[in-house]
Design a protein around this motif. Structure first.
Motif, PDB file in Angstrom:
ATOM      1  N   GLN A  93       0.572  -1.174  -0.029  1.00  0.00           N
ATOM      2  CA  GLN A  93       0.105  -0.012  -0.158  1.00  0.00           C
ATOM      3  C   GLN A  93       1.216   1.032   0.342  1.00  0.00           C
ATOM      4  O   GLN A  93       0.609   2.306  -0.275  1.00  0.00           O
ATOM      5  N   THR A  94       2.087   0.856   0.770  1.00  0.00           N
ATOM      6  CA  THR A  94       2.827   2.697   0.771  1.00  0.00           C
ATOM      7  C   THR A  94       3.298   2.665  -0.373  1.00  0.00           C
ATOM      8  O   THR A  94       3.735   3.280  -1.132  1.00  0.00           O
ATOM      9  N   ARG A  95       4.110   1.463  -1.353  1.00  0.00           N
ATOM     10  CA  ARG A  95       4.377   1.110  -2.597  1.00  0.00           C
ATOM     11  C   ARG A  95       3.863   2.294  -3.633  1.00  0.00           C
ATOM     12  O   ARG A  95       3.672   3.382  -4.333  1.00  0.00           O
ATOM     13  N   TRP A  96       2.472   1.704  -3.548  1.00  0.00           N
ATOM     14  CA  TRP A  96       1.360   2.258  -4.320  1.00  0.00           C
ATOM     15  C   TRP A  96       1.095   3.313  -4.621  1.00  0.00           C
ATOM     16  O   TRP A  96       1.194   4.340  -5.288  1.00  0.00           O
ATOM     17  N   GLU A  97       0.909   3.800  -3.259  1.00  0.00           N
ATOM     18  CA  GLU A  97       1.199   5.377  -2.755  1.00  0.00           C
ATOM     19  C   GLU A  97       1.813   6.565  -3.439  1.00  0.00           C
ATOM     20  O   GLU A  97       2.162   7.353  -4.052  1.00  0.00           O
ATOM     21  N   LYS A  98       3.681   5.572  -2.879  1.00  0.00           N
ATOM     22  CA  LYS A  98       4.298   6.465  -3.389  1.00  0.00           C
ATOM     23  C   LYS A  98       4.501   7.251  -4.535  1.00  0.00           C
ATOM     24  O   LYS A  98       4.844   7.868  -5.161  1.00  0.00           O
TER      25      LYS A  98
ATOM     26  N   LYS B 281       1.954   6.550  -6.658  1.00  0.00           N
ATOM     27  CA  LYS B 281       0.534   7.315  -8.038  1.00  0.00           C
ATOM     28  C   LYS B 281       0.591   5.905  -8.845  1.00  0.00           C
ATOM     29  O   LYS B 281       0.351   6.059  -9.917  1.00  0.00           O
ATOM     30  N   ILE B 282       0.825   4.591  -8.712  1.00  0.00           N
ATOM     31  CA  ILE B 282       0.482   3.731  -9.958  1.00  0.00           C
ATOM     32  C   ILE B 282      -0.916   3.462 -10.476  1.00  0.00           C
ATOM     33  O   ILE B 282      -0.706   3.758 -11.710  1.00  0.00           O
ATOM     34  N   PHE B 283      -1.642   3.933  -9.644  1.00  0.00           N
ATOM     35  CA  PHE B 283      -3.183   4.337  -9.769  1.00  0.00           C
ATOM     36  C   PHE B 283      -3.992   5.178 -10.473  1.00  0.00           C
ATOM     37  O   PHE B 283      -5.311   5.666 -10.983  1.00  0.00           O
ATOM     38  N   LYS B 284      -2.811   6.444 -10.046  1.00  0.00           N
ATOM     39  CA  LYS B 284      -3.191   7.571 -11.571  1.00  0.00           C
ATOM     40  C   LYS B 284      -3.229   8.121 -13.484  1.00  0.00           C
ATOM     41  O   LYS B 284      -2.222   7.668 -13.155  1.00  0.00           O
ATOM     42  N   VAL B 285      -4.102   8.387 -13.303  1.00  0.00           N
ATOM     43  CA  VAL B 285      -4.339   8.383 -14.813  1.00  0.00           C
ATOM     44  C   VAL B 285      -5.104   9.302 -15.667  1.00  0.00           C
ATOM     45  O   VAL B 285      -5.538  10.273 -14.748  1.00  0.00           O
TER      46      VAL B 285
ATOM     47  N   HIS C 196      10.626  -9.883 -10.059  1.00  0.00           N
ATOM     48  CA  HIS C 196      10.257  -9.240 -10.673  1.00  0.00           C
ATOM     49  C   HIS C 196      10.806  -7.420 -10.167  1.00  0.00           C
ATOM     50  O   HIS C 196      10.248  -7.771  -8.511  1.00  0.00           O
ATOM     51  N   LYS C 197      10.659  -6.555 -10.866  1.00  0.00           N
ATOM     52  CA  LYS C 197      10.912  -5.604 -10.633  1.00  0.00           C
ATOM     53  C   LYS C 197      10.136  -4.348 -10.253  1.00  0.00           C
ATOM     54  O   LYS C 197       9.735  -3.672  -9.683  1.00  0.00           O
ATOM     55  N   LYS C 198       9.077  -4.862 -11.763  1.00  0.00           N
ATOM     56  CA  LYS C 198       8.060  -4.606 -11.112  1.00  0.00           C
ATOM     57  C   LYS C 198       6.675  -4.844 -10.977  1.00  0.00           C
ATOM     58  O   LYS C 198       6.788  -5.120 -10.058  1.00  0.00           O
ATOM     59  N   PHE C 199       5.251  -3.598 -10.792  1.00  0.00           N
ATOM     60  CA  PHE C 199       4.180  -3.737 -10.012  1.00  0.00           C
ATOM     61  C   PHE C 199       3.599  -4.700 -10.763  1.00  0.00           C
ATOM     62  O   PHE C 199       3.314  -4.579 -11.892  1.00  0.00           O
ATOM     63  N   VAL C 200       2.776  -5.708 -10.316  1.00  0.00           N
ATOM     64  CA  VAL C 200       2.383  -6.895 -11.192  1.00  0.00           C
ATOM     65  C   VAL C 200       1.211  -6.096 -11.458  1.00  0.00           C
ATOM     66  O   VAL C 200       0.281  -6.552 -12.415  1.00  0.00           O
ATOM     67  N   SER C 201      -0.055  -5.217 -10.368  1.00  0.00           N
ATOM     68  CA  SER C 201      -0.979  -4.284 -10.696  1.00  0.00           C
ATOM     69  C   SER C 201      -0.857  -3.142 -11.973  1.00  0.00           C
ATOM     70  O   SER C 201      -1.245  -3.700 -12.714  1.00  0.00           O
ATOM     71  N   LEU C 202       1.172  -3.667 -13.040  1.00  0.00           N
ATOM     72  CA  LEU C 202       0.752  -3.129 -14.088  1.00  0.00           C
ATOM     73  C   LEU C 202       0.813  -3.294 -15.161  1.00  0.00           C
ATOM     74  O   LEU C 202       1.282  -2.887 -15.896  1.00  0.00           O
ATOM     75  N   GLU C 203       1.082  -4.977 -14.740  1.00  0.00           N
ATOM     76  CA  GLU C 203       1.678  -5.813 -15.862  1.00  0.00           C
ATOM     77  C   GLU C 203       0.629  -6.133 -16.654  1.00  0.00           C
ATOM     78  O   GLU C 203      -0.651  -5.832 -16.660  1.00  0.00           O
TER      79      GLU C 203
END
Ligand SMILES: [Zn+2]
Ligand SMILES: [Zn+2]
Length: 879
Positions: free
Chosen positions: A12-17, A19-23, A718-725
């Protein structure tokens, strides 16, 4: 055991930091707008019912995002409204403080659920940056005469101390506090939703992605009916009483007229007459009756004569005027012509009050007599007692009598709607001030656009009595924008349903400050592709929003006419048989579950237990099961991950991708999870894992258990977020029906062995023998299954497939297969193939039963048992 809490915080901290869900708008990507109905923020802990609702949207949003769509998935708060004001009165806290605190707590808990909102778009309707646009829309509607003020009998809730729109009165009770609603004549503001009745009705056809039930509710609420307006004259005056009827064919049979008791005309008619006192008493008694049951068929009909008469426009007959409980103000013109011979309610009323009954329709095959009638005749027939229309079929008479009325200027064809204008003013503080100024010289003057927003004053005393705004001099006293003389402000505020009628537009450009929204951004994002919310909003929010968008389109502010392309109604979460709610005290809070099992477990359970549209019962055991499952998934990482592949693994992987993708698309999340669980079991039972299958598993699990998926993704290098895979795509060529059938056969055989051991009460087996069916049976099975497609005649099939020497057995097989077609295997292989498959899985079976397994072709054995083997169903011998 996995430390779920630690993993959740970390991601949760990483997602927020990051901003991976910003569009942002992106013309190269296809947009997808997913929205949940925004909540009223409360400061209490979220419970599992909330968690389920938001998880449904989040799964879909994550899925679409991984599929490559540019997903807009925002969250905000319906922040104005009574609860905050009532709480403020009780706790002596300002509604603004109270609301801000609630929003803080609410959004924090939503973040802890792992929801993938673009939090930078968050809105709250109680801020001037938002509600100034409510005022702006109001002015636009006012200009077009779509907002107007009038004195009308309105629904009044004593408990809430305010008026209510018709849509907010449910079975005679206030939608919010469930108290009886009474009727009061008051000066109120309305939005002219009736102007759009026809469009709102017609365009329901465009809403292909909406549940049928919601569409039907809207249709019924709008309530279109074609009929005739008949002008009756009041006896002894020039006054006309217009009556709407769908049955002008019965006009000659009218023997009385009935007004709704709350009709404003009634008090006028009895004023200063001997009836006045009694009528007032009767009205007081009726209007508190529940309006829904007042019109119910079995309800006792009650009423009274009010001392006046009307004239039947065709016969000139004098007709007594009554008031009665079964007539409602909102139907037609609030009064009816009564034809007791041909309407059951009128009949019962006439019998009770000794009013004459006049037959005007006679059935074709027998004759009605008034004195013998025990109920109204409501079927078709030929007109009688109807002057020049005698002998005309009553269906045709509808048209003919209407034409006759039109010619004589006594009535006309018309269309009526049940829908009434939307009452939007409220006598409470915590809402949007209505931007109107009253001047003694100029009358009603709208606040000029440049003076917006009309801000809610903040230092207010809440006594719990009356509208606090009306007592604030600084607010009320103002200057007339036109003539500059002293004037006063409107102190009513807007229904909070105004706020929610356009909030989905604001998300597209939440920080825009020159306009309610940026038209370019609206063009990119709107309409909402998938809306998610409760069915209880069918005729409130969902109808108001449709109206708003249509009005804005006519004002050329937007260029589309429906806001929500697809709508999904989620079910409710129950516990101990009741909907989970704080007031009932049967909640399971998010915090307690998260602490014990982690939030991924909670999400998984809530979505696994049933289809999202179904109501479900909370179960502690169910949660345990989900918890064990997620631990099992995580333990897969202990296995060796290779790059090797084989046909079976490939088949299983691609079959799973196909099923999960299709099921999420159709909102069958529980079915998707069943596939994921089976796949996990499959991977767990094998010796080693390959890269493709474990990566697939992590990706398809991500929408449901995003924290665990991220952790596993990282652990697999993996280095990236799976949420963005990218969501995996299945390859139809890699799905092998035969391989699937073979595995199913093995699974079924294992289940059969278990049954055999149970029946024979064998605890520890020494040896298991599996007999593969005789060769000829495979050929016979193939032939029979082909014949069964043509005919179900047993004799005919037997004749066609007969094999010499096996006559008796064939006949038996055919009979079983015709009776139970499910006994035919999906894929019929050959003896060789089946034996090979069993050999291949011999190890697995041996491991399962901790014993040695021998596979024998039936022809090679003398065992009587061997003969019982059938294709796809080996015979079993265990000792
Ligand atoms: Zn109420
Ligand atoms: Zn003025």
């Amino acid at each position: 055991m996995v430390d779920f809490n630690k993993i959740e915080k970390k991601w949760q901290t990483r997602w927020e930091k990051k901003k991976i869900f910003k569009v942002k708008e992106n013309s190269t990507k296809k947009k997808f707008y997913i929205l949940e109905m925004f909540p009223y923020p409360s400061s209490s802990s979220l419970h599992m019912g909330h968690a389920r609702n938001y998880s449904i949207g989040d799964v879909y949003a994550r899925f679409k995002r991984m599929q490559g769509f540019n997903v807009l998935y925002p969250m905000g708060y319906d922040a104005f409204g009574l609860p905050a004001e009532n709480a403020a009165i009780k706790a002596n806290a300002h509604p603004k403080k109270f609301t801000e605190n609630s929003i803080k707590i609410f959004s924090k808990q939503q973040k802890e659920l792992g929801l993938s909102y673009d939090w930078e778009r968050m809105i709250a309707t109680c801020y001037p940056e938002y509600y100034r646009w409510n005022q702006w829309f109001f002015l636009k509607l006012f200009e077009k005469k779509l907002a107007y003020k009038k004195k009308a009998p309105v629904n009044w809730c004593e408990t809430c101390g305010t008026v209510l729109a018709n849509e907010q009165v449910v079975d005679g009770k206030c939608w919010r506090c469930h108290n009886e609603v009474s009727i009061k004549p008051l000066e109120q503001w309305f939005f002219k939703i009736t102007e759009y009745a026809e469009d709102l009705l017609k365009d329901i056809d465009k809403l292909e992605g909406w549940p049928e039930r919601v569409k039907t509710m809207q249709q019924n609420w709008i309530g279109r009916s074609e009929g005739t307006m008949v002008n009756f004259q009041m006896k002894g005056s020039e006054e006309i009483i217009p009556i709407f009827t769908t049955r002008p064919d019965t006009l000659y049979g009218v023997t009385f007229m009935v007004y709704a008791p709350e009709h404003p005309k009634v008090l006028e008619l009895v004023k200063d007459t001997e009836y006045e006192k009694k009528v007032k008493e009767f009205i007081a008694k009726v209007v508190v009756q529940e309006r829904f049951s007042r019109t119910a068929e079995e309800q006792e009909k009650e009423g009274m004569f009010i001392g006046k008469y009307a004239i039947n426009p065709l016969t000139g007959d004098e007709i007594p005027i009554y008031i009665a409980n079964f007539v409602l103000l909102e139907y037609g013109t609030g009064a009816i012509m009564a034809v007791p011979a041909h309407d059951q309610r009128d009949f019962e009323f006439a019998k009770k009050y000794s009013i004459p009954v006049k037959i005007v329709i006679q059935p074709q095959d027998y004759e009605l007599h008034v004195e013998k009638m025990s109920r109204a005749y409501v079927e078709d027939g030929l007109l009688t007692n109807s002057e020049q229309f005698n002998g005309v079929n009553n269906r045709e008479a509808i048209e003919e009598i209407t034409n006759h009325l039109e010619k004589k200027g006594l009535g006309q064809k018309t269309i009526q709607y049940k829908l009434r204008d939307w009452l939007i003013s409220r006598q409470r503080y915590w809402g949007t001030p209505i931007p109107i100024i009253y001047c003694d010289k100029c009358g009603m003057v709208p606040v000029p656009e440049k003076d917006l927003p009309v801000k809610l004053p903040e230092d207010v005393r809440f006594t719990g009595e009356g509208n606090p705004l009306a007592n604030i001099k600084r607010f009320v006293e103002t200057k007339c924008p036109k003539c500059k003389s002293d004037a006063r402000r409107e102190t009513d505020t807007m229904d909070t349903f105004v706020d929610s009628s356009w909030y989905f537009l604001r998300y597209c450009s939440p920080k825009e400050n020159k306009n309610p929204f940026d038209p370019k951004k609206i063009k990119y994002w709107m309409p909402v592709d998938q809306y998610i919310g409760g069915v209880e909003h069918a005729v409130m929010h969902l109808l108001y929003s449709r109206f708003f968008v249509k009005a804005l389109k006519d004002l050329k502010i937007v260029n589309f006419d429906e806001p929500f392309t697809r709508l999904f109604n989620q079910g409710m979460l129950h516990k101990n048989g009741f909907v989970m709610s704080k007031s009932r005290g049967n909640t399971v809070t998010q915090d307690e579950i998260a602490e014990k099992y982690g939030i991924d477990t909670a999400r998984l359970f809530l979505l696994f237990v049933a289809l999202p549209e179904k109501d479900v019962e909370w179960s502690d055991q169910g949660v345990e099961g989900s918890y064990r499952f997620l631990n099992k998934v995580y333990r897969l990482l202990e296995k060796k991950i290779t790059n090797k592949t084989n046909k079976r693994l490939q088949n299983k992987t691609h079959k799973t991708i196909k099923d999960v993708t299709q099921n999420i698309n159709e909102f069958k999340f529980n079915m998707a999870l069943i596939s994921i669980m089976e796949f996990t079991d499959y991977l767990t039972s094998g010796e080693e894992l390959n890269k493709e299958s474990i990566e697939t598993l992590i990706k398809i699990l991500c929408p449901f258990a995003p924290h665990l998926a991220e952790e596993m993704w990282e652990k697999t290098g993996h280095k990236k977020f799976v949420s963005l895979e990218t969501w995996p795509k299945h390859d139809e060529k890699k799905i092998d029906v035969k391989s699937e059938a073979e595995e199913e056969m093995v699974q079924q055989t294992i289940a059969d062995i278990r049954k055999v051991l149970e029946l024979a009460k064998i605890k520890q087996t020494k040896k298991i023998e599996l007999f593969v069916s005789e060769k000829w049976k495979y050929e016979a099975f193939k032939k029979i299954s082909k014949e069964i497609e043509q005919t179900r005649n047993i004799g005919e099939i037997i004749k066609k497939v007969l094999i010499k020497g096996h006559e008796q057995e064939i006949s038996k097989i055919v009979q079983t297969m015709v009776k139970g077609p499910s006994k035919i295997p999906a894929v019929i292989t050959s003896q060789e193939d089946e034996a090979k498959t069993l050999e291949e899985f011999k190890n697995l079976i041996e491991k399962e039963f901790k014993t040695s397994v021998v596979i024998i072709k039936a022809e090679d054995s003398k065992e009587h048992k061997a003969k019982q083997a059938m294709p796809g169903k080996p015979a079993i011998l265990a000792e």
